[in-house]
Design a protein around this motif. Structure first.
Motif, short mmCIF file in Angstrom:
data_model
loop_
_atom_site.label_atom_id
_atom_site.label_comp_id
_atom_site.label_asym_id
_atom_site.label_seq_id
_atom_site.Cartn_x
_atom_site.Cartn_y
_atom_site.Cartn_z
N GLU A 297 0.86 -1.19 0.00
CA GLU A 297 0.00 0.00 0.00
C GLU A 297 0.90 1.24 0.00
OE1 GLU A 297 -3.34 0.12 0.13
OE2 GLU A 297 -3.42 -2.07 0.05
N THR A 298 0.39 2.34 -0.56
CA THR A 298 1.24 3.53 -0.71
C THR A 298 1.90 3.96 0.61
OG1 THR A 298 -0.34 4.22 -2.33
CG2 THR A 298 1.33 5.83 -1.74
N SER A 299 1.13 4.01 1.69
CA SER A 299 1.72 4.56 2.92
C SER A 299 2.80 3.60 3.47
CB SER A 299 0.65 4.83 3.96
OG SER A 299 0.01 3.61 4.25
N ASP A 300 2.56 2.29 3.32
CA ASP A 300 3.57 1.32 3.78
C ASP A 300 4.82 1.42 2.92
OD1 ASP A 300 1.79 0.42 5.64
OD2 ASP A 300 1.03 -1.19 4.37
N ARG A 301 4.58 1.55 1.63
CA ARG A 301 5.68 1.67 0.68
C ARG A 301 6.56 2.86 1.04
NH1 ARG A 301 3.30 3.61 -4.57
NH2 ARG A 301 2.03 1.75 -4.47
N GLN A 302 5.87 3.95 1.35
CA GLN A 302 6.58 5.18 1.72
C GLN A 302 7.43 4.97 2.97
OE1 GLN A 302 3.17 7.77 1.44
NE2 GLN A 302 4.54 9.52 1.64
N SER A 303 6.84 4.33 3.98
CA SER A 303 7.61 4.20 5.22
C SER A 303 8.77 3.22 5.06
CB SER A 303 6.73 3.87 6.43
OG SER A 303 6.06 2.68 6.17
N VAL A 304 8.57 2.15 4.26
CA VAL A 304 9.68 1.22 4.05
C VAL A 304 10.81 1.93 3.30
CG1 VAL A 304 10.41 -0.90 2.89
CG2 VAL A 304 8.23 -0.84 4.08
N ALA A 305 10.44 2.69 2.27
CA ALA A 305 11.46 3.40 1.48
C ALA A 305 12.21 4.40 2.36
CB ALA A 305 10.80 4.11 0.31
N TYR A 306 11.46 5.03 3.25
CA TYR A 306 12.08 6.00 4.15
C TYR A 306 13.02 5.29 5.13
CZ TYR A 306 12.54 9.33 7.93
OH TYR A 306 13.06 10.13 8.90
N ASN A 307 12.52 4.20 5.70
CA ASN A 307 13.35 3.44 6.65
C ASN A 307 14.64 2.94 6.01
OD1 ASN A 307 11.63 3.75 8.74
ND2 ASN A 307 10.67 1.76 8.56
#
Ligand code: ATP
Length: 418
Positions: A297-307
């Protein structure tokens, strides 16, 4: 020279890690000239007068003997490296020189028990038995292989085995390393180790470490490095499949699964990578990782990429991909002229266009983006600024407009050769 310098101080010197593994493996397979790789040395010694560790001390002694090498020191008491960018025989070479763990406790160098326990401890910290072998370079036992944990048998049986049950909880990136070595060397992950891997994943160790960036930035960086090694290697497909079958993609996010669609996208992106290989500095492993994260999902994708501390352009793409996709798809459905399409698509970088094309449910979108990248993007205006000058146009802002109009006319087939 290194062995001599260590011996002169009463220290022991060992070559450890990947180079020992690869050397023994090559010997076992009758390969006389294994590919040369970086070398890890460990010094076991203590110098009461020195204010740096033995590894750093040894590297400092050696560097002047090899003036074409460069000395790098990582933390005063930690490790040093000698680097050759243009080694006369080997091209580039990196020799890491670390200090065995117990060197800060003074002990009589001649005591073989303490000495053996020191290198043993150093090797015990390592990931797998096949990476925990050492070859002694000093003393009259030079050339002796130190194998405390059964690494030689595992090499023979082609097995990846951890040294202790807690290993993967201690450092979850070892799961990715296990897969990388298994696939690269064509080894299998030993059954008990596989059970430890599954246990570590099910224990949720990742939610506490890998997925919580603020808690473990170093771990995240190491995980990113492992992902990079895997995704840029020729064996990436087998590695991703093995990671998925172990449930290890969950280390990136609990909901990440390699379903058929995601697998298809990963395979498809290769076709684009092959075609646009040399363009726009396309970073293959990163684009493959971005595609893998499309499974979230977009928000999960964002946080993984950020992490994972992906570069800014990558974060941007992964965060706004849906918006870009909507804009591109609605533009493409509206525009008929090639010049309009070019004007729209030139606002996006190559990786974004590839991701949008891959994600699109409309085949024509994919085809149009492909045509833009392979043909239309290369089309040039038939005249340039100099030509306009020669034709007598006064230089100024008008030039840009004329040249754009000319390019559009060329793209739309309104310019003939005559
Ligand atoms: P490669 O051929 O891929 O370079 P390598 O074994 O040299 O393989 P490196 O990542 O360079 O791999 O690591 C060097 C050595 O450091 C390994 O052989 C291993 O002994 C140790 N090591 C590296 N990463 C870890 C880790 N996460 N946990 C424990 N030991 C590790």
């Amino acid at each position: 020279q290194a062995a001599q310098a260590a011996t002169a101080r009463g220290w022991q010197l060992y070559v450890v890690g990947g180079s020992v593994r690869d050397l023994l493996l090559a010997k076992q397979e009758g390969n006389k000239s294994p590919a040369m790789q970086d070398i890890d040395l460990v010094v076991d010694g203590f110098d009461q007068t020195a204010d740096v560790g033995a590894g750093v001390e040894l590297a400092k002694t050696l560097q002047p003997l090899y003036p074409e090498s460069r000395l790098e020191i990582h933390g005063a008491f930690q490790t040093a490296a000698l680097l050759w960018h243009k080694h006369p025989v080997l091209g580039s070479l990196w020799i890491d020189i670390a200090t065995a763990r117990t060197e800060f406790y003074p002990y009589p160098a001649a005591n073989p028990e303490v000495e053996a326990s020191s290198i043993r401890q150093d090797l015990y910290r390592r990931d797998f038995t096949i990476n925990a072998l050492a070859v002694r370079l000093t003393s009259n036992h030079a050339g002796e292989v130190l194998d405390f944990f059964g690494g030689a048998i595992d090499l023979k049986e082609r097995k990846i085995r951890v040294l202790h049950p807690n290993s993967l909880i201690e450092d979850p990136t070892r799961i990715y390393r296990a897969v990388r070595f298994a696939v690269r060397l064509r080894f299998t992950i030993e059954a008990q180790t596989e059970a430890y891997i599954r246990y570590a994943i099910n224990s949720g160790v990742y939610q506490r470490s890998l997925l919580a960036h603020k808690k473990a930035p170093a771990l995240q960086t190491r995980l990113k490095t492992e992902l990079k090694y895997i995704l840029q290697a020729p064996y990436w497909e087998r590695a991703i499949q093995l990671l998925a079958s172990l449930g290890a993609l969950q280390c990136l996010h609990p909901t990440l699964q390699l379903n058929q669609k995601l697998w298809w996208l990963l395979r498809l992106v290769d076709r684009w990578l092959r075609r646009f290989d040399r363009q726009d500095n396309l970073v293959h492993w990163l684009l493959r990782l971005e595609v893998l994260l499309l499974g979230l999902e977009t928000s999960d994708r964002q946080s993984v990429a950020y992490n994972l501390q992906l570069p800014n352009d990558s974060l941007e793409r992964l965060s706004h991909l849906e918006t870009y996709q909507t804009k591109i798809e609605s533009g493409l459905s509206e525009f008929e002229q090639v010049s309009q399409i070019v004007k729209l698509l030139q606002n996006y970088d190559l990786p974004t266009l590839i991701l949008v094309a891959l994600r699109s449910e409309h085949r024509p979108t994919r085809q149009t983006i492909w045509k833009y990248l392979t043909i239309w993007k290369q089309v040039k205006s038939p005249l340039n600024g100099n030509d306009l000058k020669t034709l007598g146009y006064p230089p100024g802002a008008l030039y840009k407009e004329i040249l754009e109009d000319l390019l559009a006319a060329t793209l739309d087939g309104r310019v003939s050769d005559r």
